[in-house]
Design a protein around this motif. Structure first.
Motif, short mmCIF file in Angstrom:
data_model
loop_
_atom_site.label_atom_id
_atom_site.label_comp_id
_atom_site.label_asym_id
_atom_site.label_seq_id
_atom_site.Cartn_x
_atom_site.Cartn_y
_atom_site.Cartn_z
N LYS A 1 -0.09 -2.46 1.69
CA LYS A 1 -0.77 -1.67 2.73
C LYS A 1 -0.28 -0.25 2.60
N ILE B 1 -5.72 -1.79 2.54
CA ILE B 1 -4.95 -3.04 2.44
C ILE B 1 -5.53 -3.82 1.26
N TYR C 1 -6.87 4.72 4.35
CA TYR C 1 -6.07 3.54 4.69
C TYR C 1 -6.58 2.35 3.89
N ARG D 1 -10.75 -6.98 10.49
CA ARG D 1 -9.64 -6.04 10.27
C ARG D 1 -8.32 -6.56 10.85
N GLU D 2 -8.35 -7.02 12.10
CA GLU D 2 -7.12 -7.46 12.75
C GLU D 2 -6.49 -8.64 12.02
N GLU E 1 -4.87 -7.44 8.89
CA GLU E 1 -3.61 -6.78 9.27
C GLU E 1 -2.53 -7.83 9.55
N GLN E 2 -2.88 -8.86 10.30
CA GLN E 2 -1.91 -9.89 10.69
C GLN E 2 -1.41 -10.68 9.49
N THR F 1 -0.74 -9.59 6.66
CA THR F 1 0.34 -8.85 6.00
C THR F 1 1.67 -8.94 6.76
#
Length: 294
Positions: free
Chosen positions: A25, A92, A90, A136-137, A140-141, A143
């Motif tokens: 990320k 990931i 940004y 997206r969330e 993110e989680q 990672t």
């Protein structure tokens, strides 16, 4: 693969053989990695990079401010600055082994959606902006997780992405080296025949004969199984071959057209532009302009 095409940068990813997947990320000011391939599958979430150019296989597009793309094994891909003005891109990136899921495991009924997604990824998949925002969330989680929980979440993520709407395949069928399966031996035989004879004059009757079906029945069958007509399927194979010739040879556009089974240059130019959003000449320039080595 020819010598010229093999000049596309071969990335050795940081993914260890004993790990299931890896991720990174980051916020960066520009795209500076050359066009490249690697064995691993790659899921890319990118935010605030409107105006950047994405190349996946033989597909070239300018992206919006939010995107989510799944790239299959050994498929050339890369993102380039183009007209992107953002200084806080940004990103990931999640990479996982091509054999993370055993083929027999993927053939189980409950894994059919994941299997179809991974097969389709051999040509690259872009998900809708709505899907990218919705996932997206969870990305993110992922990672933040580790161990067994992270593997379960990756599987769950891929399954739910497979069920999402409005995903779009990027590259032409024959551009990537991975074979695509439609879970039908007849369809596979039809595509094997088209792949072997795409540079010749092939009629619906020829392929129908190979799979031992009446023309009308086969015409309906291929449309139902693949979502494309016979001629659309054949043209996609021919376009994939044409794209490779444009990248890896110095043949003229007319020579590429005839070598790929198109006997009419203006027809070739028209459907190439419709599929790729640029002329064959512009497509060739796109690739030559991004083969940069660091």
């Amino acid at each position: 693969m020819s010598d010229h095409l093999s000049n596309i940068y071969r990335e050795i990813t940081p993914l260890n053989a004993s790990d299931c997947f890896t991720f990174f990320k980051r916020v960066k000011q520009e795209f500076n990695f050359p066009l490249h391939t690697h064995e691993e599958f790659e899921l890319n979430f990118i935010l605030d990079a409107a105006g950047a150019k994405r190349i996946v296989g033989d597909n070239v597009e300018v992206i919006d401010d939010l995107e989510l793309v799944l790239v299959g094994s050994n498929l050339p891909h890369g993102w380039f600055n183009h007209t992107c003005q953002s200084k806080s891109i940004y990103e990931i990136t999640i990479q996982f082994h091509r054999d993370l899921f055993d083929d027999r495991f993927l053939r189980r009924n409950q894994l059919s959606h994941v299997r179809a997604l991974l097969e389709r990824a051999s040509k690259g998949i872009v998900f809708s902006k709505e899907t990218a925002a919705a996932f997206r969330e969870r990305i993110e989680q992922l990672t933040t997780k580790s161990g067994f929980d992270s593997v379960l979440e990756l599987m769950s993520l891929l399954h739910d992405l497979a069920l999402s709407r409005d995903m779009r395949t990027l590259s032409n069928a024959s551009f990537s080296e991975g074979q695509f399966s439609y879970n039908s031996r007849r369809i596979e035989k039809a595509f094997e025949f088209m792949e072997a004879h795409f540079d010749k004059d092939i009629a619906l009757a020829d392929v129908a004969k190979v799979v031992n079906m009446p023309e009308v029945s086969f015409s309906r069958f291929i449309k139902k199984r693949t979502g494309r007509t016979f001629i659309e399927s054949l043209n996609e194979i021919r376009l994939g071959h044409a794209s490779r010739l444009l990248i890896d040879t110095t043949q003229t556009v007319a020579e590429v057209s005839f070598s790929s089974g198109f006997n009419n240059l203006s027809y070739f130019n028209r459907i190439f532009r419709k599929k790729n959003g640029c002329t064959p000449t512009e497509f060739r320039l796109n690739y030559s302009g991004t083969r940069v080595f660091i």
